[in-house]
Design a protein around this motif. Structure first.
Motif, PDB file in Angstrom:
ATOM      1  N   ILE A 231       0.649  -1.119   0.025  1.00 39.06           N
ATOM      2  CA  ILE A 231       0.057  -0.078   0.015  1.00 39.06           C
ATOM      3  C   ILE A 231       1.009   1.184   0.044  1.00 39.06           C
ATOM      4  O   ILE A 231       1.761   1.353   0.909  1.00 39.06           O
ATOM      5  N   SER A 232       0.506   2.186  -0.856  1.00 38.99           N
ATOM      6  CA  SER A 232       1.452   3.258  -1.104  1.00 38.99           C
ATOM      7  C   SER A 232       1.049   4.287  -0.169  1.00 38.99           C
ATOM      8  O   SER A 232      -0.351   4.704  -0.131  1.00 38.99           O
ATOM      9  N   GLU A 233       1.847   4.975   0.563  1.00 36.38           N
ATOM     10  CA  GLU A 233       1.659   6.214   1.371  1.00 36.38           C
ATOM     11  C   GLU A 233       2.039   7.608   0.436  1.00 36.38           C
ATOM     12  O   GLU A 233       3.036   7.447   0.209  1.00 36.38           O
ATOM     13  N   PRO A 234       1.078   8.436   0.554  1.00 38.30           N
ATOM     14  CA  PRO A 234       1.603   9.614  -0.238  1.00 38.30           C
ATOM     15  C   PRO A 234       2.890  10.129   0.600  1.00 38.30           C
ATOM     16  O   PRO A 234       2.924  10.299   2.027  1.00 38.30           O
ATOM     17  N   ARG A 237       5.570  16.539   1.852  1.00 40.64           N
ATOM     18  CA  ARG A 237       6.470  17.367   1.123  1.00 40.64           C
ATOM     19  C   ARG A 237       6.843  18.267   2.108  1.00 40.64           C
ATOM     20  O   ARG A 237       5.969  18.781   2.831  1.00 40.64           O
TER      21      ARG A 237
ATOM     22  N   HIS B 374      -7.253   4.337   4.074  1.00 44.61           N
ATOM     23  CA  HIS B 374      -5.946   4.799   3.633  1.00 44.61           C
ATOM     24  C   HIS B 374      -5.788   6.384   3.636  1.00 44.61           C
ATOM     25  O   HIS B 374      -6.967   6.905   4.005  1.00 44.61           O
ATOM     26  N   HIS B 375      -4.823   6.859   3.288  1.00 47.98           N
ATOM     27  CA  HIS B 375      -4.779   8.220   3.266  1.00 47.98           C
ATOM     28  C   HIS B 375      -5.687   8.779   2.273  1.00 47.98           C
ATOM     29  O   HIS B 375      -5.456   8.308   0.888  1.00 47.98           O
ATOM     30  N   ASP B 380      -5.439  14.068   4.114  1.00 47.71           N
ATOM     31  CA  ASP B 380      -4.237  14.648   3.864  1.00 47.71           C
ATOM     32  C   ASP B 380      -4.329  16.206   3.123  1.00 47.71           C
ATOM     33  O   ASP B 380      -3.448  16.852   2.909  1.00 47.71           O
ATOM     34  N   TRP B 382      -4.363  19.012   4.477  1.00 46.61           N
ATOM     35  CA  TRP B 382      -3.421  20.131   5.032  1.00 46.61           C
ATOM     36  C   TRP B 382      -2.233  20.215   4.278  1.00 46.61           C
ATOM     37  O   TRP B 382      -1.356  21.325   4.513  1.00 46.61           O
ATOM     38  N   HIS B 383      -1.749  19.330   3.718  1.00 49.15           N
ATOM     39  CA  HIS B 383      -0.425  19.490   2.903  1.00 49.15           C
ATOM     40  C   HIS B 383      -0.569  19.043   1.310  1.00 49.15           C
ATOM     41  O   HIS B 383       0.175  18.547   0.842  1.00 49.15           O
ATOM     42  N   ARG B 384      -1.911  19.439   0.766  1.00 54.07           N
ATOM     43  CA  ARG B 384      -2.290  19.394  -0.560  1.00 54.07           C
ATOM     44  C   ARG B 384      -1.283  20.392  -1.330  1.00 54.07           C
ATOM     45  O   ARG B 384      -0.763  21.296  -0.935  1.00 54.07           O
ATOM     46  N   PRO B 385      -1.380  20.015  -2.719  1.00 57.78           N
ATOM     47  CA  PRO B 385      -0.576  20.767  -3.491  1.00 57.78           C
ATOM     48  C   PRO B 385      -0.824  22.279  -3.598  1.00 57.78           C
ATOM     49  O   PRO B 385      -2.057  22.662  -3.511  1.00 57.78           O
ATOM     50  N   TRP B 764      -5.091  13.719  -5.922  1.00 59.16           N
ATOM     51  CA  TRP B 764      -3.624  14.204  -5.747  1.00 59.16           C
ATOM     52  C   TRP B 764      -3.012  13.272  -4.882  1.00 59.16           C
ATOM     53  O   TRP B 764      -1.702  13.053  -5.037  1.00 59.16           O
ATOM     54  N   THR B 765      -3.382  12.499  -3.918  1.00 61.12           N
ATOM     55  CA  THR B 765      -2.529  11.600  -2.988  1.00 61.12           C
ATOM     56  C   THR B 765      -2.099  10.502  -3.704  1.00 61.12           C
ATOM     57  O   THR B 765      -1.328   9.623  -3.171  1.00 61.12           O
TER      58      THR B 765
END
Lengths: 237, 808
Positions: A231-234, A237, B374-375, B380, B382-385, B764-765
């Motif tokens: 399972i991939s986790e983002p 950044r 999942h994420h 997520d 809060w850290h979107r593009p 986007w994730t």
């Protein structure tokens, strides 16, 4: 008793349950594919896809047609791939007399790339694909492990509409005739393909339809690194 | 569904509209193809030629948002050609009812409209009554104010010419569908209508389905094997979560959420319990007080006593006229009016319209608890593009959740079957089921309330809250138990015994039940019926594929709703070889009948539509907020600035949130000339938060695409596979062009209108797959349900010269 698939494409909705179930059962990794203007993805058979649903659409006289073709090994009664491979490595391709399954063995790794290409060229349906990492030649194995245990192949188990069928060859041929009679009411050109010479009999609505690659797709360039099966986790950044 | 999946095979005509059944409900096509093999005609009416169309008898393209025009034309066709099933219409629908003189309709508006509030005073949409309070009827259907004549008059405007002009469907194609479907208006033929979000997600969503209901009632297709109105509901347990009230405006079992005007249980019951003066009307909702009190007993246990109004006062109350749906919720969040909250099993940053605004709204929260497998774009956010995480104040918690295959419980399928499923594997790591998390959280809050005095601890501390989560225990509570010893139908039940069926529920506090519809699913005698897997059936049941011992179905294991309408007043099936029920030797055989009363002709029977006050199928439906008859209105964003049916362009009651980011294109806006529709796909599930993390599914559908016709592509200089930008008044999205003959240009009002379609499952994730399509769609919705108009808005499309969201 010999087994056979009957693949009634007049009942196929291209849900691709068969394509994914095949990968899941064989534990094959996913290819890193891209959208290129077609639902057909991956665009072709490859070492990680023994089964790919092909799509063909056309517009004739105001009528749209969309046909689906869950492509796979035909398990020929007299397999040319076996004849060809035997010239290089004995036992690289075997035919299971009980089921009619044509199976590529571990010994295919001993075939040179050129020999693999020769085996592929011998196939009238262009099915075999070489796994560049292991050197082995790959294709559908009729889920011979499942069949030996009395189970249906994974693709057949997953099919919701009765497009994918599997059983005794004589029963499948009879079913094919019944389905053909039914299909002809809607598709007068419908036909069973090569029923006498293969263990994977396709019923197609229009035999003239060419399921060749969609225009503009470079079949040799689509495979990248396989995706990780985990399972991939983002990444943060 | 009024019917169920297997029953689709009994249909002689199948109209799939507002649904892409083969792609989004693949199992449906097992039965659609079965019907087709038996000679049924399968028609797909949809903007896009999809995998459903490919296996249908024929496909008819229409412009998104013009379904009522299309269906209104069919109603007109049925009435003008006398295709309706007359005995059924006279005996079982309200066609013969006389409507009060105060009702009227003029230039797109029904009587009672108040432009200041954009809403109707519905009191004039009523029936004329006699001295005994019974509705006046004219069984000859000739009275000029009877429903039948008003219906005819209303749809006279829906001529082939006008319908063709606004829908983009040719006259030939209109007639092809109308004639094939109207042929089911005879006793021994049945037609089914399969729909899904393609009908609901419009500013006229509810009226789309009302129009289908009118057609089915005119043709006598409700209650029949192979008939019905069949909402195809999804794998996310839509049916079960709706029954158990995922939505704010109801409490479980389709009863209204208390309003602030109803401060006491008596107020609630007075406002919500319908009365009928007709002894032949079952008026089933007269039983509502029993169901509500049993629900309150389920919620508050021993604290629910007659003296305490069964705890009614502890329930939160809604302000009348306030909308608490998610359209408005996220608008309030955007305005900074909401400080924190829980989001679980949902990915609104991807699946709610105008997602740019939704994402900004989430930034305004102080805290957010998410629960997911999942994420996702929501967990997520809060850290979107394009966003500096340091600038986002929200403290976000992500509680890892068990997947549905990792937990035990029930799923209710579209056919209302309650099916138990078992945990296949244990959840990994510290992942837990929602049930466990919610029950434990509740217990922590209870503990806090016990140790520190809160403002109003009663609703929390007096709740009948379990110590731990146990799916079996919840199933028992849903079915309901006796709270004291009681004799029902001669059988003695002890305190704590399971209630045998909702007929035994009571308003005196002697029963507790978390959902009356499910009462009878788990009994003393047979245990948890959701676990039944017994295929036994009688020959009569076998003839229509009815399996009464397989799982269990609400209500009371009745597989086909309104089945009393499938027999004549003597109890004889209209269609003997596909009989659903029949009156034989003094009792009903076949399916569980809608009430066990003898046939109507005995004088002791009841009208078949038992959930309506009068017992008749509602051609004239006064219960909806936007009109008793469906009327065509354009989507809020429409490529036209007039339509042929009235001077009223839009639904006069549609819902919308307004703010700086809620920009709308004007009607026929030249900046956005193309119609966009959005959809699901087979390979990904809803917003894709789960399936994009399944590599083999991502392999099959890796990236966001936009389907467009070759004609539009040529106009825009776009080739198949080119990256493009799709832009609306609210946002822009990158996608790959899929140029296909399956999208056809439509001729509307003499000019060509293009429609394009995009899936909404990418975000986007998942790197390089594209980002939310819903950045394009508007925050406008249906006035009855507030469901957003995902299915029709305006955009433009152009070739992209560089890409940020899509990997190439």
């Amino acid at each position: 008793m010999a087994k056979a698939f009957l693949i009634d494409t007049s009942r196929c909705t291209a849900c691709r349950g068969c394509q994914v179930a095949c990968k899941e059962w064989h534990g094959l990794p996913a290819n890193r594919t891209r959208q290129r203007g077609s639902h057909q993805n991956p665009p072709d058979l490859n070492a990680y896809n023994y089964k790919v649903v092909r799509f063909h659409e056309d517009l004739k006289g105001g009528n749209i047609r969309w046909f689906f073709f869950p492509d796979q090994c035909r398990h020929c009664v007299d397999p040319p791939c076996k004849a060809e491979a035997e010239g290089y490595v004995e036992g690289a391709v075997v035919r299971d007399e009980a089921t009619g399954a044509v199976v590529f063995t571990l010994l295919t790794a001993k075939l040179s790339p050129q020999a693999c290409e020769a085996v592929r060229s011998a196939c009238p349906y262009d099915i075999p694909r070489r796994d560049e990492k292991t050197g082995r030649l790959t294709k559908c194995d009729m889920c011979i492990d499942r069949v030996a245990a009395g189970m249906a192949p994974a693709c057949v188990k997953a099919c919701p509409t009765g497009a994918m069928n599997f059983g005794e060859r004589s029963e499948m041929l009879k079913l094919g005739e019944r389905r053909l009679a039914q299909a002809k009411k809607v598709y007068p050109e419908a036909a069973l393909v090569d029923a006498d010479t293969v263990h994977t009999v396709f019923l197609v609505p229009d035999p003239r339809v060419d399921f060749g690659p969609p225009p503009g797709i470079d079949l040799h360039a689509f495979l990248g690194e396989p995706r990780s099966a985990s399972i991939s986790e983002p990444s943060l950044r | 569904m009024t019917n169920h999946w297997i029953d689709i095979k009994n249909a002689d005509a199948i109209l799939i509209m507002g649904s892409n059944a083969a792609e989004h409900h693949p199992i449906s096509f097992k039965w659609v193809l079965e019907a087709k093999s038996r000679g049924a005609v399968v028609m797909h009416v949809d903007p896009k030629f999809s995998r459903t169309s490919a296996r249908s008898t024929f496909h008819v393209p229409l412009r998104s948002g013009t379904d009522i025009a299309f269906l209104g034309g069919m109603i007109h066709h049925i009435l003008e050609n006398g295709n309706y099933f007359k005995d059924y219409v006279v005996h079982y629908t309200n066609a013969s009812f006389i409507v009060s003189d105060s009702y009227g309709f003029r230039n797109g508006l029904f009587s009672g409209y108040d432009p200041r509030t954009s809403s109707y005073d519905r009191s004039s949409w009523s029936f004329a009554v006699d001295a005994q309070g019974r509705v006046r009827r004219d069984p000859s259907l000739r009275h000029p104010r009877c429903v039948f004549q008003l219906l005819r008059e209303h749809y006279t405007r829906y001529s082939l010419e006008k319908v063709a002009d606004i829908t983009g469907v040719s006259r030939e194609n209109l007639l092809r569908v109308y004639e094939a479907y109207a042929a089911t208006g005879v006793p021994d033929r049945a037609g089914t209508i399969l729909y899904a979000l393609g009908w609901t997600q419009h500013t006229v969503g509810v009226q789309n389905i009302r129009a289908a209901a009118i057609i089915q009632l005119l043709l006598g297709n409700i209650g029949m094997a192979g008939g019905g109105i069949n909402a195809l509901r999804g794998e996310p347990n839509v049916q079960g979560s709706t029954d158990h009230t995922l939505l704010y405006h109801l409490v479980p079992g389709y009863m209204s959420m208390p309003l602030a005007d109803w401060q006491t249980l008596e107020d609630y019951n007075r406002a919500n319990t319908p009365a009928s003066s007709d002894p032949q009307s079952a008026n089933w909702w007269r039983n509502k007080p029993k169901y509500l009190v049993s629900l309150l007993k389920g919620w508050f246990g021993e604290h629910a006593t007659r003296e305490s109004d069964f705890g009614y006062s502890m329930l939160p109350k809604l302000e009348r006229g306030e909308d608490y749906s998610y359209l408005y919720l996220f608008d309030r969040m955007y305005q900074g009016l909401i400080r924190g909250g829980f989001i679980f099993g949902l990915n609104p940053a991807n699946s709610v319209p105008n997602s740019n605004k939704v994402r900004k709204a989430l930034d305004n929260l102080d805290w957010l608890v998410t629960m997911d497998v999942h994420h996702t774009e929501t967990t997520d956010n809060w850290h979107r593009p394009g966003v500096d995480p340091a600038a986002v104040k929200t403290e976000v918690f992500l509680l890892p959740s068990a997947h549905r295959l990792e937990k035990e419980g029930s799923v209710t399928n579209s056919g209302r079957w309650l099916l138990w499923h078992y945990a296949a594997v244990k959840p990994p790591g510290r992942a837990r089921s929602f049930g466990e998390m919610i029950v434990d959280l509740g217990n922590r809050v209870r503990k806090l309330y016990r140790s520190e005095p809160g403002a109003y601890p009663d609703p929390i501390l007096k709740a009948s809250w379990p110590e731990g989560y146990d799916a079996d225990e919840v199933a028992r509570r849903i079915n309901g138990v006796f709270t004291s010893d009681k004799v029902v139908n001669g059988r003695r039940y002890r305190k704590g015994n399971l209630v045998p069926g909702f007929g035994a529920l009571s308003d005196d506090g002697s029963t507790s039940c978390l959902n009356w519809l499910y009462c009878g699913s788990y009994t003393q005698e047979e245990g948890n019926k959701a676990k039944r897997r017994d295929p036994r059936q009688t020959p009569m049941q076998a003839a229509i594929g009815l399996y009464p011992n397989w799982a269990w179905c609400w209500p009371l294991n009745r597989r086909i709703l309104y089945n009393r309408a499938s027999v004549d007043p003597q109890g004889r099936p209209f269609h003997p070889s596909k009989a659903v029920i029949a009156w034989e030797e003094g009792s009903w055989v076949g399916d569980v009948p809608d009430g066990g009363w003898p046939p109507l002709s005995s004088g002791k029977g009841k009208h078949p539509f038992i959930m309506t006050v009068h017992g008749f199928g509602q051609l004239f439906g006064p219960g909806r907020v936007d009109g008793p008859f469906p009327e065509h209105y354009e989507p809020v964003e429409t490529p036209v600035n007039r339509h042929p049916f009235s001077g009223r362009l839009h639904n006069p009651c549609y819902k919308a949130v307004t703010g700086d980011l809620d920009r709308l294109a004007a009607p026929a806006d030249s900046r956005y000339p193309i119609v966009l529709t959005t959809y699901n796909m087979t390979e990904h599930w809803c917003g894709g938060g789960e399936t994009r993390n399944v590599p083999n599914l991502l392999e099959a559908e890796p990236q966001l695409y936009v389907e467009m016709s070759p004609e539009l592509a040529e106009e825009k200089g776009i080739r198949n596979g080119d990256p493009v930008i799709v832009e609306s008044a609210r946002g822009r999205v990158e996608a790959i062009a899929m140029v296909t003959v399956r999208m056809r240009p439509l001729r509307i009002q003499g000019r060509i209108v293009h429609e394009i379609g995009m899936p909404f499952c990418f975000g986007w994730t998942t790197p390089g797959c594209g980002d939310a399509t819903n950045r394009l769609t508007p925050s406008v919705g249906d006035p009855n349900t507030s469901i957003p108009e995902f299915k029709a808005c305006l955009v433009d499309v152009r070739k992209a010269d560089r890409l940020e969201e899509l990997a190439r």
